[in-house]
Design a protein around this motif. Structure first.
Motif, PDB file in Angstrom:
ATOM      1  N   TRP A  16      -1.537 -36.941  64.929  1.00 10.59           N
ATOM      2  CA  TRP A  16      -0.106 -37.281  64.974  1.00 10.59           C
ATOM      3  C   TRP A  16       0.474 -37.316  63.564  1.00 10.59           C
ATOM      4  O   TRP A  16       1.559 -36.831  63.308  1.00 10.59           O
ATOM      5  CB  TRP A  16       0.056 -38.630  65.665  1.00 10.59           C
ATOM      6  CG  TRP A  16       1.465 -39.033  65.893  1.00 10.59           C
ATOM      7  CD1 TRP A  16       2.382 -38.392  66.662  1.00 10.59           C
ATOM      8  CD2 TRP A  16       2.130 -40.168  65.352  1.00 10.59           C
ATOM      9  NE1 TRP A  16       3.576 -39.058  66.640  1.00 10.59           N
ATOM     10  CE2 TRP A  16       3.448 -40.154  65.840  1.00 10.59           C
ATOM     11  CE3 TRP A  16       1.755 -41.192  64.503  1.00 10.59           C
ATOM     12  CZ2 TRP A  16       4.372 -41.124  65.502  1.00 10.59           C
ATOM     13  CZ3 TRP A  16       2.669 -42.153  64.182  1.00 10.59           C
ATOM     14  CH2 TRP A  16       3.964 -42.114  64.681  1.00 10.59           C
ATOM     15  N   TRP A  38      13.163 -41.172  65.843  1.00  7.87           N
ATOM     16  CA  TRP A  38      12.134 -41.227  66.882  1.00  7.87           C
ATOM     17  C   TRP A  38      12.648 -40.666  68.204  1.00  7.87           C
ATOM     18  O   TRP A  38      11.945 -39.917  68.880  1.00  7.87           O
ATOM     19  CB  TRP A  38      11.674 -42.667  67.099  1.00  7.87           C
ATOM     20  CG  TRP A  38      10.878 -43.243  65.980  1.00  7.87           C
ATOM     21  CD1 TRP A  38      10.281 -42.574  64.959  1.00  7.87           C
ATOM     22  CD2 TRP A  38      10.598 -44.618  65.778  1.00  7.87           C
ATOM     23  NE1 TRP A  38       9.650 -43.453  64.121  1.00  7.87           N
ATOM     24  CE2 TRP A  38       9.819 -44.723  64.589  1.00  7.87           C
ATOM     25  CE3 TRP A  38      10.922 -45.771  66.454  1.00  7.87           C
ATOM     26  CZ2 TRP A  38       9.374 -45.928  64.099  1.00  7.87           C
ATOM     27  CZ3 TRP A  38      10.470 -46.971  65.960  1.00  7.87           C
ATOM     28  CH2 TRP A  38       9.705 -47.047  64.797  1.00  7.87           C
ATOM     29  N   GLN A  41      12.751 -36.901  67.847  1.00  9.11           N
ATOM     30  CA  GLN A  41      11.437 -36.269  67.772  1.00  9.11           C
ATOM     31  C   GLN A  41      10.680 -36.316  69.096  1.00  9.11           C
ATOM     32  O   GLN A  41      10.078 -35.329  69.493  1.00  9.11           O
ATOM     33  CB  GLN A  41      10.586 -36.949  66.690  1.00  9.11           C
ATOM     34  CG  GLN A  41      11.070 -36.740  65.282  1.00  9.11           C
ATOM     35  CD  GLN A  41      10.806 -35.335  64.796  1.00  9.11           C
ATOM     36  OE1 GLN A  41       9.847 -34.699  65.199  1.00  9.11           O
ATOM     37  NE2 GLN A  41      11.684 -34.843  63.949  1.00  9.11           N
ATOM     38  N   PHE A  42      10.718 -37.466  69.764  1.00  5.71           N
ATOM     39  CA  PHE A  42       9.886 -37.641  70.949  1.00  5.71           C
ATOM     40  C   PHE A  42      10.557 -37.228  72.248  1.00  5.71           C
ATOM     41  O   PHE A  42       9.904 -36.749  73.161  1.00  5.71           O
ATOM     42  CB  PHE A  42       9.426 -39.101  71.055  1.00  5.71           C
ATOM     43  CG  PHE A  42       8.581 -39.540  69.896  1.00  5.71           C
ATOM     44  CD1 PHE A  42       7.502 -38.787  69.467  1.00  5.71           C
ATOM     45  CD2 PHE A  42       8.865 -40.706  69.229  1.00  5.71           C
ATOM     46  CE1 PHE A  42       6.726 -39.190  68.403  1.00  5.71           C
ATOM     47  CE2 PHE A  42       8.093 -41.121  68.159  1.00  5.71           C
ATOM     48  CZ  PHE A  42       7.024 -40.357  67.740  1.00  5.71           C
TER      49      PHE A  42
END
Length: 173
Positions: A16, A38, A41-42
């Motif tokens: 990761w 976040w 990105q996720f």
């Protein structure tokens, strides 16, 4: 019995970390920017700056209570027209970041030295579990125009007080 080693978790984190997501997250500024990164990105969710800023609607009754509390302390536009209120929050959720009360007293002293009119009122926020210790400390040292406050009855007590303050100094973000 020895604790089992979790090599598979280390490999997962290393994979990761090598993907570049961690370095992109660490280079962001404010915590809201980190959470936005976040989410992008996720999950592929992008948010504008206005959507990231938290908002709160304070019930009118708590704002009225804050104004009444200020009037009780003699802080109003009629008796002290140039009065400025500063709130200091020395307590953090993580105890290592909390300020000792001696540092708060020194800060209040320095603020008062910079005040040409001598009309600054200082509020010190304390969580309910530290309220008695904080009140006792500032009562013993007898600071003038210094009050200890806490949100001990309702969550909206503190935000209502914050709306009446000119400046907030806090150890929390």
């Amino acid at each position: 019995m020895p604790k089992p080693k979790r090599w598979h978790l280390r490999r997962r984190f290393a994979a990761w970390r090598s993907s570049g997501v961690v370095t992109q997250i660490r280079n962001q500024g404010h915590i809201s920017e980190q959470y936005a990164c976040w989410m992008q990105q996720f999950f592929g969710i992008s948010m504008t700056l206005e959507q990231r800023q938290p908002t709160i609607t304070i019930p009118r009754c708590w704002i009225t209570c804050a104004k009444l509390l200020f009037m009780k302390w003699g802080i109003d536009k009629f008796s002290r027209p140039f009065c400025q209120v500063i709130l200091i929050n020395p307590w953090a959720k993580d105890g290592r970041r909390s300020w000792p009360l001696e540092h708060v007293a020194a800060l209040i002293y320095l603020i008062r030295l910079q005040d040409p009119l001598g009309d600054i009122t200082v509020l010190i926020n304390a969580p309910p579990e530290h309220l008695t210790v904080t009140k006792k400390y500032f009562t013993i040292h007898s600071f003038i125009a210094c009050h200890v406050v806490s949100a001990d009855h309702n969550f909206f007590q503190l935000p209502a007080l914050l709306t009446q303050c000119m400046l907030v100094i806090s150890v929390e973000t």
